[in-house]
Design an enzyme around this catalytic site. Structure first.
Site, short mmCIF file in Angstrom:
data_model
loop_
_atom_site.label_atom_id
_atom_site.label_comp_id
_atom_site.label_asym_id
_atom_site.label_seq_id
_atom_site.Cartn_x
_atom_site.Cartn_y
_atom_site.Cartn_z
N LYS A 194 0.85 -1.19 0.00
CA LYS A 194 0.00 0.00 0.00
C LYS A 194 0.89 1.23 0.00
O LYS A 194 1.25 1.79 1.03
CB LYS A 194 -0.92 0.01 1.22
N SER A 390 -8.22 -0.26 -5.54
CA SER A 390 -8.51 0.12 -4.16
C SER A 390 -10.01 0.37 -4.02
O SER A 390 -10.81 -0.53 -4.21
CB SER A 390 -7.67 1.33 -3.75
#
Length: 590
Positions: A194, A390
């Site tokens: 991430k 995402s």
């Protein structure tokens, strides 16, 4: 006294006259703009017409109608090429007997790679009709050349170039810049990959991020080389060799020798070629809008709704501009729109076209729930554009079927929170001091002027981890996979559509048209037509939303160039939802 009243009345009359004059002029200006907007001449699609596609533009999912107020005031606006309109025009041109071919008018084309793939496939499908495609440019950008390679005749200005150089991702890092002004980012995240927070915490890519970026840009590059090689009857290896050899700076004759272009000519020679190919003495170039207008609308059979969702996912309208983006997906708006589509008996299936790198995790969860309710009433198919990552993947994961282009960026299943600590700026540099009196330990949580303490940090991290677990559970349920299996391919990692297919994150590689066909099949519709949602804003809406700040904003954007979006993003941090499901906000692949 009489003189005083005379002067007062004269002043009032003068003021009224001025107001009346400006009101009259405003009316005249508005009437002129309405007339200009409504009386634009449309080229007739006569026999031998050629569809002109300008490649000097930015490709967007849908292009907003031009605001005549900007044109009247001389405010230059960035040219956009609506993917939806362009694909429709190419499809109609294929069957229109009066269209003899397509002219790709080269220029500085900017686009995500999945949109380029959709256009590339549409052009190849057009060629099945036996009609020609011709391309000309003073300079071909890499994106423009990818499309131009489909042409039967690729023409180049004798002093031009073909910028074929490969791909590079160049993220920008702000950590040291923020430190200089006394700002430190407090980051909470789940997911090894991430990397959306890395620009604010590091000065270079982490090994994990470098691994994923290298993986997906190589996959995209391989796709581009394979497609162009097939178009130009070369090998992918040869195209990679030419990129490594800085072919863009070669002499123009070398472009011909290496089969990248067919002919070196000026624009008059290109026009002659078009006249020859179209078998017409007078060249008649028509726009996508002309072809669509001539093609008519089809409304027989069942309605398949195509809902366009692109831009940042936000909780409130108008937030995307704070993050440096122009388009937005407003959670509450989509919830309401999907509810209407669910209740509309004329709509037999819904295709959600997603092009988003994510945003608010809360809004993404609300949209996920709305998709579940919609799916209970009728089939829902997702078509992924340039990005569905995402929060964009959060939206998609519950659909009946998911389609992606091979170069779509997707996945990035992870959550993060990022809150600036400006105590160094406020206290150490500006000399501001803060004190507090409170009733409870958590009463001043997130207070300005101090960083989080250890307990507050632990609370935030637990909050982020709960968000991640919820995200995993949504994907696991939607994709019929164990949570542990999803976690092993999640961790915030970005995948291309081709890679995601092998990981079962998507069901099929295909275009928007493929997704529409599948939605119709699931709805058992033998005859169908499509309707686009939401309705695009017209030029009057754009006129009413135009403000004086638009001009200054455009000037700042021009001045900052590639730095504009990142700097706007930094400035918006304090106004964003703390919980974010977002890809690195600016992949910056060139």
């Amino acid at each position: 006294m009489k003189q005083f009243f005379k002067m007062l009345l004269a002043s009032m009359l003068g003021t009224l006259c001025v107001f009346a004059f400006f009101a009259f002029m405003s009316f005249v200006m508005l009437a002129a703009m309405i007339a200009a907007g409504g009386s634009q001449t449309t080229a007739s699609v006569d026999k031998g017409s050629v569809l002109r596609l300008s490649l000097n533009a930015v490709v967007e999912e849908r292009a907003a109608e031009a605001n005549p107020f900007d044109e009247f005031m001389g405010n230059a606006t960035e040219a956009t090429l609506g993917l939806d309109e362009t694909l429709k025009a190419i499809s109609l041109a294929k069957d229109n007997k009066n269209i003899s071919g397509i002219y790709l008018d080269g220029g500085a084309l900017a686009s995500d790679f999945a949109s380029l793939e959709e256009l590339h496939k549409a052009l190849l499908d057009f060629k099945k009709s036996g009609k020609f495609i011709a391309a000309y440019a003073d300079t071909y950008t890499q994106a423009g050349y990818y499309l131009a390679a489909t042409a039967d005749a690729v023409m180049l200005n004798p002093s031009g170039m073909v910028d074929w150089h490969g791909l590079a991702a160049q993220p920008m890092f702000f950590k040291e810049m923020l430190e200089k002004i006394g700002v430190k980012m407090q980051v909470f995240r789940v997911g090894t990959y991430k990397s959306a927070v890395e620009p604010f915490t590091q000065t270079e890519m982490s090994p994990a991020n470098r691994e994923q970026v290298t993986s997906y840009i190589n996959d995209i590059w391989n796709t581009m080389c394979a497609d162009v090689a097939a178009d130009r009857k070369l090998t992918p290896e040869r195209l990679k060799e030419l990129a490594d050899a800085y072919i863009g700076f070669a002499e123009t004759k070398d472009f011909v020798a290496n089969k990248l272009v067919d002919t070196l000519t000026y624009i008059d020679g290109a026009r002659d070629k078009l006249r020859t190919l179209s078998k017409q003495e007078k060249l008649n170039l028509v726009s996508p809008a002309d072809v669509i207008a001539a093609g008519g609308s089809k409304d027989k059979g069942d309605e398949i709704a195509v809902y366009y969702a692109y831009g940042d996912i936000v909780d409130e309208a108008g937030t995307a501009s704070l993050m440096g983006g122009d388009n937005e997906i407003v959670g509450q708006t989509l919830v309401e729109d999907f509810d209407e589509l669910a209740e509309d008996e004329d709509v037999k299936a819904v295709v959600i076209r997603i092009n988003s790198g994510g945003g608010s995790a809360y809004a993404s969860e609300q949209i996920w729930h709305a998709v579940e309710l919609l799916k209970a009433k009728k089939p829902v198919v997702v078509s992924m554009g340039g990005m569905a990552a995402s929060g964009g993947y959060y939206m998609a994961c519950g659909a009946n079927k998911i389609f992606a282009d091979p170069t779509t960026l997707t996945g990035s299943i992870g959550i993060f929170g990022m809150i600036p600590d400006a105590s160094g700026l406020l206290t150490e540099k500006l000399g501001l001091h803060f004190d507090v009196a409170k009733t409870s330990e958590a009463a001043d949580f997130g207070a300005t002027g101090r960083p989080f303490n250890e307990k507050e940090s632990a609370v935030m991290q637990a909050y982020i981890e709960r968000g991640y677990k919820l995200f995993l559970s949504r994907v696991a349920a939607g994709r019929n996979m164990p949570v542990a299996a999803v976690d092993s391919i999640a961790q915030g990692r970005v995948w291309t559509g081709r890679q995601a297919l092998g990981l079962k994150l998507v069901d099929q590689l295909g275009t928007l048209d493929d997704a529409i066909a599948e939605a119709a099949r699931l709805a058992k519709s033998k005859e169908y037509y499509t309707a686009d949602y939401p309705a695009p804003s017209n030029w009057m809406d754009n006129l009413m939303s135009s403000t004086g700040s638009d001009y200054m904003e455009s000037r700042v954007k021009d001045a900052l160039g590639i730095y504009y979006q990142p700097l706007r993003f930094v400035g918006s941090l304090s106004r964003r939802n703390a919980l974010q499901a977002r890809i690195p906000y600016l992949p910056n692949i060139q």
